[in-house]
Design a protein around this motif. Structure first.
Motif, PDB file in Angstrom:
ATOM      1  N   MET A  17       0.775  -1.041  -0.009  1.00  0.00           N
ATOM      2  CA  MET A  17       0.079   0.111   0.065  1.00  0.00           C
ATOM      3  C   MET A  17       0.942   1.123   0.124  1.00  0.00           C
ATOM      4  SD  MET A  17      -2.505   1.205   3.041  1.00  0.00           S
ATOM      5  CE  MET A  17      -3.989   0.565   2.447  1.00  0.00           C
ATOM      6  N   GLU A  18       0.610   2.215  -0.812  1.00  0.00           N
ATOM      7  CA  GLU A  18       1.208   3.472  -0.933  1.00  0.00           C
ATOM      8  C   GLU A  18       0.372   4.569   0.078  1.00  0.00           C
ATOM      9  OE1 GLU A  18       3.936   4.664  -2.552  1.00  0.00           O
ATOM     10  OE2 GLU A  18       4.307   2.350  -2.890  1.00  0.00           O
ATOM     11  N   VAL A  19       1.067   5.008   1.059  1.00  0.00           N
ATOM     12  CA  VAL A  19       0.388   6.060   1.575  1.00  0.00           C
ATOM     13  C   VAL A  19       0.793   7.204   1.258  1.00  0.00           C
ATOM     14  CG1 VAL A  19      -0.376   6.796   3.902  1.00  0.00           C
ATOM     15  CG2 VAL A  19      -0.087   4.350   3.909  1.00  0.00           C
ATOM     16  N   ARG A  20       0.097   8.309   0.695  1.00  0.00           N
ATOM     17  CA  ARG A  20       0.714   9.674   0.128  1.00  0.00           C
ATOM     18  C   ARG A  20       0.336  10.758   1.207  1.00  0.00           C
ATOM     19  NH1 ARG A  20      -2.704   8.075  -5.242  1.00  0.00           N
ATOM     20  NH2 ARG A  20      -4.423   8.705  -3.706  1.00  0.00           N
ATOM     21  N   VAL A  21       1.492  11.409   1.242  1.00  0.00           N
ATOM     22  CA  VAL A  21       1.395  12.426   2.416  1.00  0.00           C
ATOM     23  C   VAL A  21       1.694  13.817   1.489  1.00  0.00           C
ATOM     24  CG1 VAL A  21       2.131  10.982   4.218  1.00  0.00           C
ATOM     25  CG2 VAL A  21       3.784  11.964   2.825  1.00  0.00           C
ATOM     26  N   ALA A  65      -6.316  15.933   7.743  1.00  0.00           N
ATOM     27  CA  ALA A  65      -7.326  15.170   6.985  1.00  0.00           C
ATOM     28  C   ALA A  65      -6.727  13.748   6.575  1.00  0.00           C
ATOM     29  CB  ALA A  65      -7.814  16.006   5.820  1.00  0.00           C
ATOM     30  N   VAL A  66      -7.212  12.937   7.031  1.00  0.00           N
ATOM     31  CA  VAL A  66      -6.782  11.594   6.768  1.00  0.00           C
ATOM     32  C   VAL A  66      -8.064  11.021   5.840  1.00  0.00           C
ATOM     33  CG1 VAL A  66      -6.362   9.018   7.229  1.00  0.00           C
ATOM     34  CG2 VAL A  66      -5.545  10.928   8.895  1.00  0.00           C
ATOM     35  N   MET A  67      -7.592  10.695   4.504  1.00  0.00           N
ATOM     36  CA  MET A  67      -8.735  10.284   3.311  1.00  0.00           C
ATOM     37  C   MET A  67      -8.394   8.992   2.835  1.00  0.00           C
ATOM     38  SD  MET A  67      -9.192  13.689   1.102  1.00  0.00           S
ATOM     39  CE  MET A  67      -9.010  15.556   1.894  1.00  0.00           C
ATOM     40  N   VAL A  68      -9.521   8.168   2.990  1.00  0.00           N
ATOM     41  CA  VAL A  68      -9.258   6.899   2.323  1.00  0.00           C
ATOM     42  C   VAL A  68     -10.309   7.026   1.157  1.00  0.00           C
ATOM     43  CG1 VAL A  68      -9.956   4.524   2.565  1.00  0.00           C
ATOM     44  CG2 VAL A  68      -9.173   5.718   4.454  1.00  0.00           C
ATOM     45  N   ASN A  69      -9.759   6.686  -0.047  1.00  0.00           N
ATOM     46  CA  ASN A  69     -10.293   6.988  -1.408  1.00  0.00           C
ATOM     47  C   ASN A  69     -11.099   8.377  -1.534  1.00  0.00           C
ATOM     48  OD1 ASN A  69      -9.681   4.442  -2.074  1.00  0.00           O
ATOM     49  ND2 ASN A  69     -11.419   3.390  -1.103  1.00  0.00           N
ATOM     50  N   GLY A  70     -10.557   9.395  -1.054  1.00  0.00           N
ATOM     51  CA  GLY A  70     -11.134  10.656  -0.987  1.00  0.00           C
ATOM     52  C   GLY A  70     -12.190  11.087  -0.102  1.00  0.00           C
ATOM     53  N   ARG A  71     -12.515  10.041   1.109  1.00  0.00           N
ATOM     54  CA  ARG A  71     -13.075  10.263   2.088  1.00  0.00           C
ATOM     55  C   ARG A  71     -12.483  10.523   3.379  1.00  0.00           C
ATOM     56  NH1 ARG A  71     -17.424  12.327   2.197  1.00  0.00           N
ATOM     57  NH2 ARG A  71     -18.535  10.662   3.403  1.00  0.00           N
ATOM     58  N   ASP A  72     -12.927  11.609   3.903  1.00  0.00           N
ATOM     59  CA  ASP A  72     -12.333  12.119   5.367  1.00  0.00           C
ATOM     60  C   ASP A  72     -12.620  11.103   6.450  1.00  0.00           C
ATOM     61  OD1 ASP A  72     -11.449  13.329   7.797  1.00  0.00           O
ATOM     62  OD2 ASP A  72     -11.021  14.887   6.613  1.00  0.00           O
ATOM     63  N   ILE A  73     -11.759  10.238   7.178  1.00  0.00           N
ATOM     64  CA  ILE A  73     -12.172   9.398   7.987  1.00  0.00           C
ATOM     65  C   ILE A  73     -12.961   9.945   9.332  1.00  0.00           C
ATOM     66  CG2 ILE A  73     -10.368   7.817   7.560  1.00  0.00           C
ATOM     67  CD1 ILE A  73      -9.050   8.776  10.243  1.00  0.00           C
ATOM     68  N   ARG A  74     -13.045  11.284   9.421  1.00  0.00           N
ATOM     69  CA  ARG A  74     -14.004  11.937  10.219  1.00  0.00           C
ATOM     70  C   ARG A  74     -15.337  11.548   9.778  1.00  0.00           C
ATOM     71  NH1 ARG A  74     -10.753  17.724  10.838  1.00  0.00           N
ATOM     72  NH2 ARG A  74     -10.503  17.077   8.497  1.00  0.00           N
ATOM     73  N   GLU A 108      -6.939   3.628  -1.255  1.00  0.00           N
ATOM     74  CA  GLU A 108      -5.947   4.899  -1.631  1.00  0.00           C
ATOM     75  C   GLU A 108      -6.038   5.729  -0.429  1.00  0.00           C
ATOM     76  OE1 GLU A 108      -6.585   6.670  -5.212  1.00  0.00           O
ATOM     77  OE2 GLU A 108      -6.154   5.099  -6.560  1.00  0.00           O
ATOM     78  N   LEU A 109      -4.964   6.091   0.167  1.00  0.00           N
ATOM     79  CA  LEU A 109      -5.024   6.783   1.558  1.00  0.00           C
ATOM     80  C   LEU A 109      -3.874   8.113   1.110  1.00  0.00           C
ATOM     81  CD1 LEU A 109      -4.775   4.686   4.811  1.00  0.00           C
ATOM     82  CD2 LEU A 109      -3.862   7.186   4.800  1.00  0.00           C
ATOM     83  N   ASP A 110      -4.511   9.041   1.743  1.00  0.00           N
ATOM     84  CA  ASP A 110      -3.917  10.506   1.661  1.00  0.00           C
ATOM     85  C   ASP A 110      -4.132  10.973   2.899  1.00  0.00           C
ATOM     86  OD1 ASP A 110      -3.817  10.873  -1.572  1.00  0.00           O
ATOM     87  OD2 ASP A 110      -5.630  10.192  -1.363  1.00  0.00           O
ATOM     88  N   ILE A 111      -2.981  11.680   3.376  1.00  0.00           N
ATOM     89  CA  ILE A 111      -2.887  12.322   4.774  1.00  0.00           C
ATOM     90  C   ILE A 111      -2.282  13.715   4.356  1.00  0.00           C
ATOM     91  CG2 ILE A 111      -2.023  12.554   7.096  1.00  0.00           C
ATOM     92  CD1 ILE A 111      -1.557   9.221   6.748  1.00  0.00           C
TER      93      ILE A 111
END
Lengths: 602, 89
Positions: free
Chosen positions: B1-5, B56-65, B79-82
C-alpha cells in the motif's frame, strides 16, 4: 467625528467635470456598514441600483475599512466597488499589497469616481488631496510599464493601481492591478475604469500617518490576541503553516483528492496531473521568493521563475491556487510554464485569471463539440492558450467574442449550457459536486459565482469552526450564512480573509472596538455582517435579480462527478430552501420586514 | 500500500509517499506503522490517541472523520492520503 479609525475624509471625483469634492464620513452609515465592502455598497446603492454598468453613471469606489493601514495584522486591503459590467450585480473586489495602507496614510477613507473623462487621466493622491492628471502617455501601456513609468515619476512611498490594455479595451473581466501584481481581480473593475478613461490611481504616502487606535490600552490587548492567534495557527502560522509555506496552491492536492477539481470545463472532477501544478511541486522546483502585504507575517504569495521550455526565465508572482486550477486542470494543461505565463499576461494586461481560465476552457469544449467554426482551441494547447489570451486583451479576432466573458461567449455560440457561471461570472476552483457548500455559495453569492463570499471549505476540508462532510448537503445552507456574514464583516474592516483561519468574530470585535472606540461584540459582528449581506441583496433585487438567478449550471446538478464525487450531484434546490429559511428571504428576495429588522430601511 | 502524504509531512518522511508492505486492516494500523517508522510524525498527526484537529486522513477521498475514524476498514485497493492542516482561497 466621534468614531476613531477613520480619516473622516472622502473624495468624490467627477471625471466628466474634472472636479474633486471632499466630504466627511456619514457616521450613521459607518456604524451600520463599517467600511470597505459594506460602506462601498452603501455608496453604490445611493448611486442607484438600476444604472447601466457600462455607462457613465456607474460608480467606481476605492474604499478602506477602519482597520486598513493600521498595525492590525493582515490589514493591507481595500475594496473596489462597482456595478459589475460582467454580471450586472453589485460587486466588490479586494486588493492587497500596500495600496490600501498608502491610501489611508494619504488621509482617505474612500475615493469615489463618477462620470467619464474626456481624455485619459490618472488620479494623483497625496496629503489629503486628489488631482486629475493627463494619462495620454500611459494609455496603451500594460500594467508593468505603467507602474514603472509612474514609479520613476514620483519616487519612493508610491503605490500605483492601474489598468492595462484589457481595461482600456473594455474586456468585461478586466482587473485593476498594483505594483506588487496584486489584483482587484473579479467583476470587471478594470473595465469600469477603462470606460471612464481612468488609467490609474497613484498614491504617495509614508507610514508616518498610520492611524492610531481610539483606545490604546484596549488595542494593545486586542492586537496581541489576534497576532498570537495568527502566529500559533497550524494553517497560517508564518513559516510553519501550510498556507504560509506553500501558498494558496497547497489546496490543489486535497481538493483533487475530494473529487472537487473541475477538469476539462468541469466535465470531470479529478485531475490526474494535479501534483505537477501543486503548491508542493512549485515550492520544490520553481519558487524564488515569498512576498507579502502590509502588516502580514504570513507571506502566502509565491514568486516563481520558470526554468525551462519556451517561457524559461519568466519571473512572476503569484502562482496561486485559483489560476493553477483555472488554467491547469480546467483546461487540461499540466505545464507550469504555461500557467505562469498566462498569469503574467493577466497581471500585465489586467485581466481576471479565474474568468479567463473559464473562457478558455469553454472555448476548448466548444471546439471539441464543434460548436465553433475555424481551428478553435484544443485541450491543453499551452502555446495557443497564451496566444488566445493576447487576442482577448486586444479584442482581436476570436478574442473579441471571448472578451465578453464566459457566458456571453457561450451564448454567442448558441450553447450557454457549457458556461460554468452564476449570474454571468465564472466559477472558481471548487467543484460543487465534491464540496457541496460551494454549490449553494456560488449560487447565492451577490456578485456572481464566488468561492470567497462564504468560504465553506474551511469547514468541509479543514474543520473550522466544525468539521462537516463535503458530500452532505444538509446543514450547508445554514453553515453558508454564518460564513457569508462573518466574511462580510471582515471584508468591511478590511482584513484579509485568510485571517479567518485563525481569528473569529471575537477577535474582529475586539480590534474594531479598540480602533473605532465603539462597543462591538461577537454577536454584533454577525449582525452587521448579515446587514451588509442583505444590503447587497437589496441592491441586486432592485437591479432585477431574484431567486431564479441563484442557480448553477446543469452540469453540477444533473451530471455526477468523478473520484470521490463519482456518485454525487449538487443538491442545489434542497440547499436553497434551507438557506432562504436561514436568511428569511422570499425566493431570493430580501423582504421589507427583514430590511427594517436589520436597519437598512427605517 | 502506498500512503501519500503532503505539504509539511513530506520532509518528515522524505518523499511523497510511504510504502507499507503488509497493509493493515484499519486506518489505525496505518497510523501506528507510520509513527513507528517516522516518530516525528506523532506531534503532527495524533493527539490523545486521535487524529489531530484539522488533519485530514482520507481513504478513497473520504475523510475518516465521516467514515468511522481510525477504525475505518481498508479494502485491499484502498487509496490513502494524509494532509496536515491546509487551507487557502
Amino acid at each position: 467625528m466621534a468614531l476613531g479609525g477613520y480619516a473622516n475624509h472622502v473624495a468624490r471625483i467627477d471625471l466628466s467635470a474634472g472636479s474633486v469634492a471632499y466630504e466627511a464620513i456619514n457616521e450613521d452609515d459607518a456604524r451600520l456598514y463599517i467600511g470597505a465592502r459594506g460602506l462601498g455598497v452603501k455608496y453604490l446603492l445611493d448611486n442607484g441600483p438600476q444604472i447601466d454598468p457600462d455607462g457613465v453613471d456607474n460608480m467606481l469606489a476605492f474604499v478602506n475599512g477602519p482597520l486598513t493601514g493600521t498595525e492590525a495584522t493582515m490589514s493591507g486591503r481595500l475594496a473596489v466597488v462597482t456595478k459589475s459590467p460582467l454580471t450586472g450585480t453589485v460587486s466588490d473586489s479586494h486588493i492587497g499589497g500596500w495600496s490600501a495602507a498608502r491610501l489611508r496614510w494619504a488621509g482617505f477613507d474612500a475615493l469615489i469616481f463618477s462620470g467619464k473623462a474626456a481624455t485619459p487621466v490618472y488620479a494623483y493622491v497625496e496629503d489629503d488631496k486628489v488631482e486629475l492628471r493627463p494619462a495620454d502617455d500611459l494609455w496603451g501601456k500594460g500594467v508593468h510599464d505603467t507602474v514603472a513609468t509612474l514609479a520613476d515619476r514620483y519616487g519612493e512611498n508610491v503605490s500605483v493601481m492601474t489598468i492595462g490594455q484589457a481595461g482600456e479595451n473594455g474586456i468585461r473581466f478586466a482587473s485593476i492591478i498594483n505594483e506588487d501584481d496584486r489584483a482587484a481581480g473579479r467583476g470587471g473593475m478594470g473595465c469600469v475604469a477603462g470606460n471612464k478613461n481612468l488609467k490609474a490611481v497613484v498614491i504617495k504616502a509614508g507610514k508616518d500617518r498610520m492611524p492610531r487606535a481610539a483606545d490604546r490600552d484596549k488595542w494593545k490587548a486586542a492586537h496581541q490576541v489576534a497576532l498570537q492567534s495568527i502566529l500559533d495557527s497550524e494553517v497560517v502560522g508564518p513559516k510553519t503553516g501550510g498556507l504560509s509555506l506553500y501558498g494558496t496552491n497547497v489546496l490543489t492536492n486535497p481538493v483533487n483528492a475530494l473529487g472537487a477539481m473541475g477538469t476539462r470545463n468541469s466535465q470531470t472532477t479529478t485531475y490526474q496531473h494535479a501534483e505537477m501544478l501543486s503548491g508542493e511541486t512549485v515550492r520544490e522546483t520553481i519558487m524564488v521568493g515569498e512576498p507579502t502585504c502590509h502588516a502580514c507575517p504570513v507571506a502566502c504569495k509565491k514568486e516563481v521563475e520558470i526554468k525551462d521550455g519556451p517561457y524559461a526565465g519568466l519571473r512572476m508572482e503569484s502562482f496561486e491556487y485559483e489560476p493553477a486550477w483555472s488554467l491547469g486542470a480546467n483546461c487540461d494543461n499540466s505545464d507550469v510554464g504555461v500557467v505562469a505565463k498566462v498569469i503574467d499576461q493577466c497581471n500585465d494586461y489586467g485581466m481576471d485569471a479565474i474568468e479567463i481560465g473559464n473562457v478558455l476552457s469553454s472555448y476548448m469544449e466548444a471546439t471539441e463539440r464543434k460548436f465553433v467554426q475555424g481551428p478553435g482551441l484544443d485541450w491543453g494547447d499551452g502555446e495557443a492558450m497564451v496566444a488566445t489570451a493576447e487576442l482577448i486583451a486586444q479584442r482581436s479576432g476570436i478574442g473579441d467574442t471571448l472578451a465578453e466573458g464566459t457566458l456571453r461567449a457561450c451564448e454567442s455560440w448558441g450553447h450557454p449550457e457549457i458556461a460554468m457561471v452564476v449570474k454571468g461570472q465564472a466559477v472558481a476552483a471548487y467543484d460543487p459536486r465534491g464540496i457541496k457548500g460551494e454549490g449553494i455559495g456560488y449560487a447565492t453569492s451577490n456578485r456572481g459565482a464566488c468561492h470567497l463570499r462564504g468560504y465553506t471549505p474551511a469547514s468541509e476540508l479543514l474543520g473550522i469552526p466544525i468539521k462537516t462532510d463535503p458530500l452532505e448537503w444538509k446543514g450547508k445552507g445554514e453553515l453558508l450564512k454564518v460564513f457569508q456574514d462573518l466574511h462580510a464583516f471582515s471584508d468591511s474592516l478590511d482584513l484579509c480573509k485568510f485571517s479567518a483561519f485563525a481569528e473569529g468574530a471575537d477577535e474582529y470585535a475586539a480590534q474594531y472596538e479598540a480602533i473605532v472606540g465603539e462597543t462591538m461584540t461577537a454577536d454584533d459582528v454577525m449582525l452587521v455582517g448579515e446587514r451588509i449581506y442583505n444590503l447587497e441583496r437589496y441592491f441586486n433585487n432592485q437591479a432585477g435579480f431574484d431567486g431564479s438567478d441563484d442557480t448553477l449550471p446543469d452540469r453540477f446538478t444533473k451530471e455526477t462527478g468523478t473520484g470521490a464525487a463519482a456518485d454525487s450531484v449538487c443538491e442545489l434546490d434542497d440547499m436553497k430552501v434551507e438557506y432562504y429559511a436561514a436568511r428569511g428571504w422570499d425566493d431570493g428576495v430580501a423582504p421589507e420586514s427583514k430590511l427594517r429588522e436589520l436597519g437598512i430601511l427605517s | 500500500m502506498e500512503v501519500r502524504v503532503y505539504a509539511t509531512l513530506r520532509p518528515i518522511v522524505g518523499g511523497r509517499s510511504v510504502t507499507i508492505d503488509a497493509p493493515p486492516e484499519t486506518v489505525q494500523g496505518v497510523i501506528d506503522e507510520l509513527l513507528r517508522r517516522f516518530p516525528d510524525l506523532e506531534e503532527r498527526l495524533v493527539e490523545k490517541g486521535a487524529v489531530r484537529p484539522y488533519v485530514a486522513v482520507m481513504v478513497n477521498g473520504r475523510d475518516i472523520r465521516h467514515t468511522g475514524g481510525l477504525e475505518t476498514v481498508l479494502e485491499p485497493d484502498a487509496e490513502l492520503d494524509i494532509f496536515p492542516p491546509v487551507a487557502g482561497g
